[in-house]
Design an enzyme around this catalytic site. Structure first.
Site, PDB file in Angstrom:
ATOM      1  N   ASP A  81     143.750  62.421  29.229  1.00 41.94           N
ATOM      2  CA  ASP A  81     143.398  61.638  30.419  1.00 41.94           C
ATOM      3  C   ASP A  81     144.292  62.102  31.582  1.00 41.94           C
ATOM      4  O   ASP A  81     145.513  62.150  31.441  1.00 41.94           O
ATOM      5  CB  ASP A  81     143.662  60.155  30.089  1.00 41.94           C
ATOM      6  N   HIS A  82     143.686  62.446  32.697  1.00 39.74           N
ATOM      7  CA  HIS A  82     144.440  62.849  33.896  1.00 39.74           C
ATOM      8  C   HIS A  82     145.428  63.994  33.667  1.00 39.74           C
ATOM      9  O   HIS A  82     146.608  63.902  34.053  1.00 39.74           O
ATOM     10  CB  HIS A  82     145.202  61.648  34.491  1.00 39.74           C
TER      11      HIS A  82
ATOM     12  N   GLU B 222     137.507  65.199  38.380  1.00 40.51           N
ATOM     13  CA  GLU B 222     137.378  64.060  39.318  1.00 40.51           C
ATOM     14  C   GLU B 222     137.220  64.588  40.727  1.00 40.51           C
ATOM     15  O   GLU B 222     137.944  65.491  41.159  1.00 40.51           O
ATOM     16  CB  GLU B 222     138.623  63.163  39.211  1.00 40.51           C
TER      17      GLU B 222
ATOM     18  N   GLY C 196     144.944  50.098  36.856  1.00 44.58           N
ATOM     19  CA  GLY C 196     145.990  49.072  36.762  1.00 44.58           C
ATOM     20  C   GLY C 196     145.457  47.681  37.045  1.00 44.58           C
ATOM     21  O   GLY C 196     144.252  47.433  36.949  1.00 44.58           O
TER      22      GLY C 196
ATOM     23  N   GLY D 199     139.334  53.128  35.884  1.00 39.49           N
ATOM     24  CA  GLY D 199     139.703  51.812  36.392  1.00 39.49           C
ATOM     25  C   GLY D 199     138.718  50.739  35.978  1.00 39.49           C
ATOM     26  O   GLY D 199     138.319  49.899  36.787  1.00 39.49           O
TER      27      GLY D 199
ATOM     28  N   VAL E 172     139.142  52.359  29.978  1.00 38.29           N
ATOM     29  CA  VAL E 172     139.797  51.052  29.906  1.00 38.29           C
ATOM     30  C   VAL E 172     141.177  51.230  29.283  1.00 38.29           C
ATOM     31  O   VAL E 172     141.299  51.770  28.180  1.00 38.29           O
ATOM     32  CB  VAL E 172     138.982  50.061  29.038  1.00 38.29           C
ATOM     33  N   CYS E 173     142.193  50.769  29.979  1.00 40.09           N
ATOM     34  CA  CYS E 173     143.549  50.802  29.444  1.00 40.09           C
ATOM     35  C   CYS E 173     144.205  49.429  29.632  1.00 40.09           C
ATOM     36  O   CYS E 173     144.510  48.721  28.667  1.00 40.09           O
ATOM     37  CB  CYS E 173     144.358  51.894  30.153  1.00 40.09           C
TER      38      CYS E 173
END
Ligand code: 13P
Length: 294
Positions: free
Chosen positions: A82-83, A134, A179, A209, A231-232
């Site tokens: 991720d990222h 992205e 977040g 997000g 989802v985090c």
């Protein structure tokens, strides 16, 4: 099945649903995610960021563990960086055995984002991995005020971006953020832009997000063409609360039992979410097909 994100996301694109992509930093989370997917007959993506790997869930431990668990269930499970910010992150994930990578160069200007993404997509495809990118920029929820529409993804630019980079799926900016949002804040999402992005690109689209967006928004983005939802924050909060409640109810509870309480609580959250975004029941198999993960 341990697979890349490519086929599962095209299945979701063609059948108008979305797959959860859940950040995971330990064994309890990996078990909760993979058991949920198997019990729901759903595909799932396990995400981990470079920051999470440095802090706790090292990639060279997580990747073989997840691969081992994924191979015990008859549903598709992908493990995605991720990222990823640079080639160092990307090659580390590849060496560890991830099945997919995201290169996030969304903070760079367009040409540099194209250059970096194109390089990573070619590398990933050469190894049989999928590549997420992205365009536009998904920011931080604690700075959200529904006004940064200049950062949203431009459909025509996105078309050129995908044609030049060959990324397999694209994370788009339409109003969500990473977040926790300020208390009481619900993001306003640009559904018209999302529909236009889907019509223009005709490929799997990703929403970062996903936490705090609200069920109505989430159902609607799936209807408008989102196929992967990250989802985090919400899951971490849910697990933490379950642990806090268990300790409050029995202060002498055994450590392992607290871990198992968190695992069960995460399963409840994940299975409900899978039903919300329509990924449940998409994969059929005989009950005794392959060993189960217990
Ligand atoms: P949340 O913080 O909203 O859960 O977003 C997670 C995410 O997008 C990871 O890439």
């Amino acid at each position: 099945m341990y697979v890349s994100m490519k086929e599962m996301l095209w299945n979701a694109h063609e059948n108008n649903y979305a797959v959860m992509a859940i950040n995971c930093v330990n064994m309890e989370q990996a078990k909760a995610i993979i058991q949920s997917a198997s019990e729901e007959h759903s595909a799932v993506i396990i995400n981990i960021s470079p920051r999470q790997m440095k802090a706790h869930g090292h990639g060279n431990i997580m990747a073989p563990m997840i691969k081992n668990m994924a191979e015990k269930v008859p549903v598709p499970v992908a493990f995605n960086l991720d990222h990823g910010a640079n080639l160092e992150d990307i090659t580390y994930a590849m060496e560890c055995g991830f099945s997919s990578v995201m290169i996030d160069s969304s903070s760079y200007e367009f040409e540099e984002n194209v250059r970096r993404t194109k390089t990573v997509a070619a590398l990933a495809h050469g190894m049989g991995l999928s590549c997420e990118a992205e365009l536009g920029h998904v920011g931080m929820a604690n700075q959200s005020d529904n006004t940064r529409t200049d950062l949203y993804t431009n459909p025509e630019q996105a078309k050129e971006f995908v044609a030049r980079t060959h990324c397999d799926c694209l994370a788009v900016a339409i109003g969500t953020a990473h977040g926790s949002y300020p208390k009481g804040f619900v993001p306003k999402l640009d559904f018209d832009r999302l529909r236009l992005l889907k019509d223009t690109l005709k490929m799997p689209l990703v929403l970062h997000g996903g936490s705090g967006a609200g069920d109505e928004n989430i159902k609607k983005v799936v209807g408008c063409g989102i196929n992967k939802i990250n989802v985090c924050t919400d899951l971490f909060k849910h697990a933490r609360q379950a642990m806090a409640d268990a300790i409050a109810a029995d202060p002498s509870i055994d450590y392992m039992d607290v871990c198992m309480v968190a695992q069960e609580a995460m399963k409840v959250f994940i299975k409900r979410y899978m039903r919300l975004i329509g990924s449940s029941g998409r994969y059929t198999f005989e009950k005794d097909q392959g060993p189960e993960l217990d």
